[in-house]
Design a protein around this motif. Structure first.
Motif, mmCIF file in Angstrom:
data_model
loop_
_atom_site.group_PDB
_atom_site.id
_atom_site.type_symbol
_atom_site.label_atom_id
_atom_site.label_comp_id
_atom_site.label_asym_id
_atom_site.label_seq_id
_atom_site.Cartn_x
_atom_site.Cartn_y
_atom_site.Cartn_z
ATOM 1 N N THR A 184 35.384 38.710 42.462
ATOM 2 C CA THR A 184 36.084 39.852 41.865
ATOM 3 C C THR A 184 35.096 40.776 41.151
ATOM 4 O O THR A 184 34.782 40.561 39.987
ATOM 5 C CB THR A 184 37.165 39.369 40.873
ATOM 6 O OG1 THR A 184 36.569 38.456 39.941
ATOM 7 C CG2 THR A 184 38.295 38.668 41.609
ATOM 8 N N GLY A 185 34.655 41.795 41.847
ATOM 9 C CA GLY A 185 33.725 42.766 41.269
ATOM 10 C C GLY A 185 34.470 43.956 40.714
ATOM 11 O O GLY A 185 34.386 45.067 41.250
ATOM 12 N N TYR A 186 35.182 43.759 39.612
ATOM 13 C CA TYR A 186 36.035 44.816 39.083
ATOM 14 C C TYR A 186 35.311 45.734 38.099
ATOM 15 O O TYR A 186 35.942 46.550 37.419
ATOM 16 C CB TYR A 186 37.289 44.215 38.453
ATOM 17 C CG TYR A 186 38.188 43.546 39.474
ATOM 18 C CD1 TYR A 186 38.159 43.943 40.824
ATOM 19 C CD2 TYR A 186 39.049 42.508 39.122
ATOM 20 C CE1 TYR A 186 38.965 43.336 41.767
ATOM 21 C CE2 TYR A 186 39.873 41.902 40.064
ATOM 22 C CZ TYR A 186 39.826 42.315 41.380
ATOM 23 O OH TYR A 186 40.625 41.719 42.329
ATOM 24 N N TYR A 187 33.997 45.609 38.062
ATOM 25 C CA TYR A 187 33.190 46.640 37.401
ATOM 26 C C TYR A 187 33.308 47.943 38.180
ATOM 27 O O TYR A 187 33.189 49.032 37.609
ATOM 28 C CB TYR A 187 31.730 46.182 37.344
ATOM 29 C CG TYR A 187 30.764 47.216 36.817
ATOM 30 C CD1 TYR A 187 30.637 47.442 35.450
ATOM 31 C CD2 TYR A 187 29.970 47.967 37.686
ATOM 32 C CE1 TYR A 187 29.745 48.385 34.968
ATOM 33 C CE2 TYR A 187 29.082 48.915 37.215
ATOM 34 C CZ TYR A 187 28.969 49.123 35.855
ATOM 35 O OH TYR A 187 28.091 50.072 35.374
ATOM 36 N N LYS A 191 37.265 50.006 43.685
ATOM 37 C CA LYS A 191 37.944 48.872 44.320
ATOM 38 C C LYS A 191 39.400 48.788 43.849
ATOM 39 O O LYS A 191 40.297 48.417 44.607
ATOM 40 C CB LYS A 191 37.239 47.554 43.974
ATOM 41 C CG LYS A 191 35.954 47.306 44.756
ATOM 42 C CD LYS A 191 35.250 46.064 44.242
ATOM 43 C CE LYS A 191 36.126 44.837 44.322
ATOM 44 N NZ LYS A 191 36.412 44.386 45.694
ATOM 45 N N LEU A 192 39.607 49.169 42.594
ATOM 46 C CA LEU A 192 40.936 49.094 42.001
ATOM 47 C C LEU A 192 41.735 50.391 42.204
ATOM 48 O O LEU A 192 42.871 50.369 42.662
ATOM 49 C CB LEU A 192 40.808 48.795 40.507
ATOM 50 C CG LEU A 192 40.090 47.488 40.142
ATOM 51 C CD1 LEU A 192 39.716 47.472 38.668
ATOM 52 C CD2 LEU A 192 40.961 46.293 40.482
ATOM 53 N N GLY A 390 41.747 53.615 38.444
ATOM 54 C CA GLY A 390 40.748 52.548 38.317
ATOM 55 C C GLY A 390 40.492 52.173 36.875
ATOM 56 O O GLY A 390 40.438 50.991 36.521
ATOM 57 N N ALA A 391 40.331 53.187 36.015
ATOM 58 C CA ALA A 391 40.037 52.929 34.599
ATOM 59 C C ALA A 391 41.203 52.214 33.914
ATOM 60 O O ALA A 391 41.002 51.285 33.114
ATOM 61 C CB ALA A 391 39.723 54.244 33.886
ATOM 62 N N ALA A 392 42.434 52.628 34.233
ATOM 63 C CA ALA A 392 43.606 51.985 33.635
ATOM 64 C C ALA A 392 43.712 50.533 34.086
ATOM 65 O O ALA A 392 44.023 49.634 33.283
ATOM 66 C CB ALA A 392 44.875 52.749 34.021
ATOM 67 N N THR A 393 43.420 50.285 35.362
ATOM 68 C CA THR A 393 43.498 48.911 35.870
ATOM 69 C C THR A 393 42.429 48.038 35.236
ATOM 70 O O THR A 393 42.656 46.854 34.961
ATOM 71 C CB THR A 393 43.364 48.895 37.406
ATOM 72 O OG1 THR A 393 44.253 49.861 37.971
ATOM 73 C CG2 THR A 393 43.709 47.521 37.965
ATOM 74 N N GLN A 394 41.259 48.617 34.956
ATOM 75 C CA GLN A 394 40.218 47.858 34.262
ATOM 76 C C GLN A 394 40.675 47.469 32.864
ATOM 77 O O GLN A 394 40.355 46.366 32.381
ATOM 78 C CB GLN A 394 38.926 48.684 34.203
ATOM 79 C CG GLN A 394 38.189 48.756 35.543
ATOM 80 C CD GLN A 394 36.992 49.679 35.487
ATOM 81 O OE1 GLN A 394 36.990 50.693 34.773
ATOM 82 N NE2 GLN A 394 35.957 49.354 36.244
#
Length: 420
Positions: A184-187, A191-192, A390-394
């Motif tokens: 899981t490379g959620y940096y 991807k998100l 993406g930022a919100a999912t992070q």
């Protein structure tokens, strides 16, 4: 006096010889030109630079400076700043649709280029405005879950899962076998905000109508079941994934997969060169991303991810050379070889034969030919919203937002961006 006459005659004779030695139509030396190129394909950065060196050898008057971006860096903010100051690259990329409209003032018309009739016409639609084509497709790409067949066999998984319930069972088997199920490379927010979000949009009964209804305010992301389903999948990858997903970047994520520490990775056929380099002959497969138990709609996502564009603001000489280089990439034997053998790209052109691209490309093509694909829909999103998704999912991954708050953030972002 005789001496003077002799010197004059000798001088005239020497001058005549020199004039005779000069060609009547001296060949004009080509002007040295430097092209700046923005390459978004970090996976093949080395191979891409090798290709530009090959072009320079055939065209000694051209120097190509490659600036490779990708992953978290590739948010276009640097490109916008460069373009605003008139210092933008001569060749860059555009994703099409909304971004074609947004960047139109910087996109040179490529409608008369030799490769136009060789491209899949469907692939040109995202960069076509008022009958003119403003980009050359880089390639076709497919993405989903890539899995390690040997690790699946070790865990006793005989078939790739088709549904979320089956994926949960597979993750449990992998964990019991001492294998981390997900890398899981959620940096990487793309991807998100791009790839994962697209799956929920693709699961709609009619994605185009759903997007229009979002714009009209007659439907909401926050109350749509597919986005609830998407977060069920995300929760699964977090529960059965590697530690510290928010600090795991693209390279680290791929390393977890190629080293055999993780069995499944959400990526696409573009990572084949990275896999080949780190783990040659790795036994891998491709499967769609299930977010619920409705397998009938599950398919690989296949589309043209990006288009080469020529900067309309560049000088006429640079634009001419930039067009020549793009045409060389898809028409010369050297360019076609790099595209298929080195980059492992799936060509978006009829005339380029693709062999030995690797198992990921082969499965992408097989799904594409069988019609078992869904398109990328993020090109139809309001410009700028993907970064917010993406930022919100992070924030959700980091437990700074709960599920309800995240779904409301998605909806609020859509309302704000679609109203601009």
């Amino acid at each position: 006096m005789k001496k003077i006459i002799f010197l004059i005659m000798a001088s005239l004779l020497l001058s005549a010889c020199q004039n005779e030695a000069k060609p009547e139509n001296p060949e004009k030396k080509e002007t040295q030109i430097t092209l700046d190129l923005r390459n978004p394909k970090v996976e093949v950065s080395t191979q891409f630079e090798e290709m530009t060196r090959a072009y320079e050898q055939e065209n000694p008057h051209v120097n190509i400076r490659v600036h490779t971006v990708g992953g978290a860096m590739d948010d276009l903010s640097d490109l916008k700043a460069e373009m605003a100051t008139g210092a933008g690259p001569d060749i860059f990329t555009n994703t099409g649709y909304e971004n074609t409209k947004l960047w139109q003032n910087y996109l040179e018309d490529l409608s008369e280029e030799p490769w136009i009739n060789q491209a899949y016409q469907e692939a040109l639609k995202p960069v076509t405005l008022n009958g003119k084509v403003y980009g050359m497709p880089i390639n076709l790409e497919g993405y989903g879950f890539i899995y390690n067949k040997e690790l699946f066999n070790k865990a006793g998984i005989t078939e790739p899962p088709d549904t979320l319930t089956e994926l949960v069972a597979a993750a449990e088997k992998l964990k019991k076998a001492g294998i981390t199920p997900f890398a899981t490379g959620y940096y990487e927010d793309w991807k998100l905000g791009d790839h994962l979000m697209n799956v929920a949009f693709a699961q709609q009964e009619n994605t185009e109508a759903f997007i229009q209804n979002l714009n009209d305010g007659t439907e909401k992301i926050s109350t749509n079941q597919n986005f609830e389903d998407l977060l069920n999948l995300l929760d699964l990858t977090l529960e059965y994934g590697n530690d510290n997903p928010l600090t795991t970047d693209y390279t680290m994520e791929v390393n977890l997969f190629t080293s055999g520490k993780a069995a499944i990775i959400q990526q696409g056929n573009w990572i084949q060169p990275m896999i080949d380099q780190a783990a040659p002959n790795m036994n891998i497969g491709f499967m769609p991303i299930p977010i619920n138990d409705r397998p009938v709609k599950e398919a690989l996502v296949v589309s043209v991810p990006n288009y080469w564009a020529v900067n309309k603001q560049s000088s006429p000489d640079k634009k001419k050379e930039a067009k020549k280089f793009l045409n060389w990439m898809v028409s010369s034997e050297q360019g076609k070889r790099y595209m298929t053998e080195e980059f492992k790209f799936i060509p978006a052109f009829h005339h380029i034969k693709s062999n030995n691209l690797g198992p990921l490309a082969e499965e992408t093509l097989r799904n594409y030919k069988n019609g078992n694909t869904v398109p990328s829909n993020w090109f139809h999103f309001p410009v700028g919203i993907r970064e917010e998704f993406g930022a919100a999912t992070q924030l959700y991954v980091g437990k700074q937002l709960n599920r309800t708050q995240l779904l409301n953030e998605y909806q609020n972002s859509w309302e704000r961006f679609s109203g601009e």
